[in-house]
Design an enzyme around this catalytic site. Structure first.
Site, mmCIF file in Angstrom:
data_model
loop_
_atom_site.group_PDB
_atom_site.id
_atom_site.type_symbol
_atom_site.label_atom_id
_atom_site.label_comp_id
_atom_site.label_asym_id
_atom_site.label_seq_id
_atom_site.Cartn_x
_atom_site.Cartn_y
_atom_site.Cartn_z
ATOM 1 N N SER A 144 0.861 -1.187 0.000
ATOM 2 C CA SER A 144 0.000 0.000 0.000
ATOM 3 C C SER A 144 0.896 1.236 0.000
ATOM 4 O O SER A 144 2.101 1.144 0.296
ATOM 5 C CB SER A 144 -0.851 -0.014 1.267
ATOM 6 O OG SER A 144 -1.449 1.239 1.504
ATOM 7 N N TYR A 157 -2.384 -0.752 10.288
ATOM 8 C CA TYR A 157 -2.378 -1.011 8.835
ATOM 9 C C TYR A 157 -1.004 -0.703 8.246
ATOM 10 O O TYR A 157 -0.447 -1.490 7.483
ATOM 11 C CB TYR A 157 -3.476 -0.158 8.188
ATOM 12 C CG TYR A 157 -3.670 -0.401 6.712
ATOM 13 C CD1 TYR A 157 -4.350 -1.532 6.253
ATOM 14 C CD2 TYR A 157 -3.191 0.504 5.768
ATOM 15 C CE1 TYR A 157 -4.543 -1.745 4.891
ATOM 16 C CE2 TYR A 157 -3.375 0.296 4.414
ATOM 17 C CZ TYR A 157 -4.054 -0.834 3.978
ATOM 18 O OH TYR A 157 -4.239 -1.043 2.633
HETATM 19 P P1 NDP Z 1 -11.578 -5.106 -0.909
HETATM 20 O O1 NDP Z 1 -12.148 -4.837 0.437
HETATM 21 O O2 NDP Z 1 -12.347 -4.735 -2.119
HETATM 22 O O3 NDP Z 1 -11.138 -6.620 -1.021
HETATM 23 C C1 NDP Z 1 -10.463 -7.257 0.030
HETATM 24 C C2 NDP Z 1 -10.313 -8.718 -0.334
HETATM 25 O O4 NDP Z 1 -9.638 -9.372 0.731
HETATM 26 C C3 NDP Z 1 -11.643 -9.397 -0.519
HETATM 27 O O5 NDP Z 1 -11.521 -10.321 -1.555
HETATM 28 C C4 NDP Z 1 -11.866 -10.104 0.812
HETATM 29 O O6 NDP Z 1 -12.675 -11.263 0.620
HETATM 30 C C5 NDP Z 1 -10.441 -10.466 1.178
HETATM 31 N N1 NDP Z 1 -10.232 -10.624 2.613
HETATM 32 C C6 NDP Z 1 -10.269 -9.684 3.585
HETATM 33 N N2 NDP Z 1 -10.038 -10.227 4.774
HETATM 34 C C7 NDP Z 1 -9.850 -11.550 4.570
HETATM 35 C C8 NDP Z 1 -9.582 -12.656 5.413
HETATM 36 N N3 NDP Z 1 -9.460 -12.536 6.751
HETATM 37 N N4 NDP Z 1 -9.469 -13.874 4.854
HETATM 38 C C9 NDP Z 1 -9.589 -14.038 3.518
HETATM 39 N N5 NDP Z 1 -9.833 -13.025 2.665
HETATM 40 C C10 NDP Z 1 -9.965 -11.802 3.188
HETATM 41 O O7 NDP Z 1 -10.170 -4.351 -0.884
HETATM 42 P P2 NDP Z 1 -9.170 -3.935 -2.039
HETATM 43 O O8 NDP Z 1 -9.374 -4.741 -3.239
HETATM 44 O O9 NDP Z 1 -9.206 -2.482 -2.111
HETATM 45 O O10 NDP Z 1 -7.790 -4.328 -1.330
HETATM 46 C C11 NDP Z 1 -6.999 -5.416 -1.730
HETATM 47 C C12 NDP Z 1 -5.621 -5.225 -1.150
HETATM 48 O O11 NDP Z 1 -5.093 -3.997 -1.636
HETATM 49 C C13 NDP Z 1 -5.614 -5.120 0.380
HETATM 50 O O12 NDP Z 1 -4.483 -5.783 0.885
HETATM 51 C C14 NDP Z 1 -5.499 -3.621 0.619
HETATM 52 O O13 NDP Z 1 -4.890 -3.339 1.841
HETATM 53 C C15 NDP Z 1 -4.660 -3.191 -0.565
HETATM 54 N N6 NDP Z 1 -4.790 -1.779 -0.907
HETATM 55 C C16 NDP Z 1 -5.943 -1.267 -1.414
HETATM 56 C C17 NDP Z 1 -6.016 0.076 -1.765
HETATM 57 C C18 NDP Z 1 -7.216 0.693 -2.411
HETATM 58 O O14 NDP Z 1 -7.205 1.914 -2.705
HETATM 59 N N7 NDP Z 1 -8.278 -0.016 -2.686
HETATM 60 C C19 NDP Z 1 -4.885 0.977 -1.530
HETATM 61 C C20 NDP Z 1 -3.730 0.334 -0.989
HETATM 62 C C21 NDP Z 1 -3.695 -1.004 -0.704
HETATM 63 P P3 NDP Z 1 -13.781 -11.728 1.715
HETATM 64 O O15 NDP Z 1 -14.525 -10.506 2.136
HETATM 65 O O16 NDP Z 1 -14.612 -12.739 1.007
HETATM 66 O O17 NDP Z 1 -13.003 -12.349 2.822
#
Ligand code: NDP
Length: 254
Positions: A144, A157
């Site tokens: 991130s 985070y």
């Molecule tokens: P979303 O919330 O859209 O997606 C998160 C994903 O992670 C989902 O598929 C969710 O699936 C899964 N997830 C979360 N917790 C768990 C868990 N305990 N076990 C298994 N799966 C899990 O977020 P983003 O797509 O935005 O984020 C994806 C990555 O990118 C993250 O690591 C985030 O920190 C990083 N990021 C995102 C940014 C942004 O602007 N969007 C910026 C910087 C970094 P489910 O709910 O089914 O478990």
């Protein structure tokens, strides 16, 4: 183009059922890889499998909670059982925690560190023997801006994402001679469910992103495809231990 071809390869993408993980999975699938996605929500998993299958590659999903060590460690073996090999590991699952440091509970801290950082260590460890068997492996860790930039409300985070970046470098050093490349992607502001919650919880997010990002827009799932293919393919065979910003230039602006 051959150096971006993933035909015959198998990718495991944690959090591949939505947002950035789904965007990256689409790119990998379009390059020919078969995909195993992992997430907690079975309905989201099924919808993502349908989305990816429409691209024309074999895909499947596992319900798993990455904050649990046993679930995280089960993913590589389950991918091997289903597809017979594992070439590419994308550690993308993550959760935000938008609180000032004095308001974090120990449970908050542990949830974020385990989900965003420890899980990636567990999946990497459990994929290593398969990468050794194949004589090659690709790991993509999704960090991130918080891996490199500070903000007042991201203590756990930022610790998790900073740790992920340092872990990326350490793994790259340890496994370079095994022909395993380990790199990170550092997204800026990508328009996903997580971004929607940021807009709601942090006043001014929308205006700041649009005014400060040199590209003048939020990132999209389409923007996540090519960078994943690059880091998963032979095109990046001499690229390891580094981090690519996926942020429309946000962090470049002084
Ligand atoms: P979303 O919330 O859209 O997606 C998160 C994903 O992670 C989902 O598929 C969710 O699936 C899964 N997830 C979360 N917790 C768990 C868990 N305990 N076990 C298994 N799966 C899990 O977020 P983003 O797509 O935005 O984020 C994806 C990555 O990118 C993250 O690591 C985030 O920190 C990083 N990021 C995102 C940014 C942004 O602007 N969007 C910026 C910087 C970094 P489910 O709910 O089914 O478990």
């Amino acid at each position: 183009m051959k150096c971006f071809d993933l035909g015959g390869k198998v990718a495991l993408v944690t959090g591949g059922n939505g947002g950035i993980g789904l965007g990256m999975s689409r790119g990998l699938a379009r390059a020919g890889a078969r995909i195993m996605i992992a997430g907690r929500n079975a309905q989201k998993n099924a919808a993502a499998v349908a989305d990816l299958s429409a691209i024309g590659v074999d895909c499947d999903s596992v319900v798993a909670d990455l904050s649990r060590e046993s679930d995280a460690r089960s993913l590589a073996p389950r991918t091997l059982e289903r597809f017979g090999r594992l070439d590419i590991l994308v550690n993308n699952a993550g959760v935000p925690m938008r609180k000032l440091p004095q308001d974090h509970t120990t449970e908050d801290w542990r949830l974020v560190i385990d989900t965003n950082l420890s899980s990636a260590f567990w999946t990497c460890q459990s994929a290593y023997s398969e990468f050794r068997r194949l004589g090659a492996g690709k790991v993509i860790n999704v960090g991130s801006h918080a891996s490199i930039l500070g903000a007042p409300f991201t203590t756990a985070y930022a610790a998790s994402k900073g740790g992920l970046l340092q872990m990326t470098k350490s793994l790259a050093c340890a496994w370079g001679r095994d022909n395993i490349q380990v790199n990170a992607i550092l997204p800026g502001y990508i328009d996903t469910d997580m971004a929607k919650s940021a807009r709601q919880e942090v006043p001014g997010t929308e205006e700041r992103v649009l005014s400060r990002t040199p590209a003048g827009r939020w990132g999209t799932l389409d923007d996540c495809e090519g960078i994943a293919v690059f880091l998963a393919s032979p095109a990046s065979d001499f690229v390891t231990g580094t981090a690519l910003l996926l942020d429309g230039g946000y962090a470049a602006l002084g």
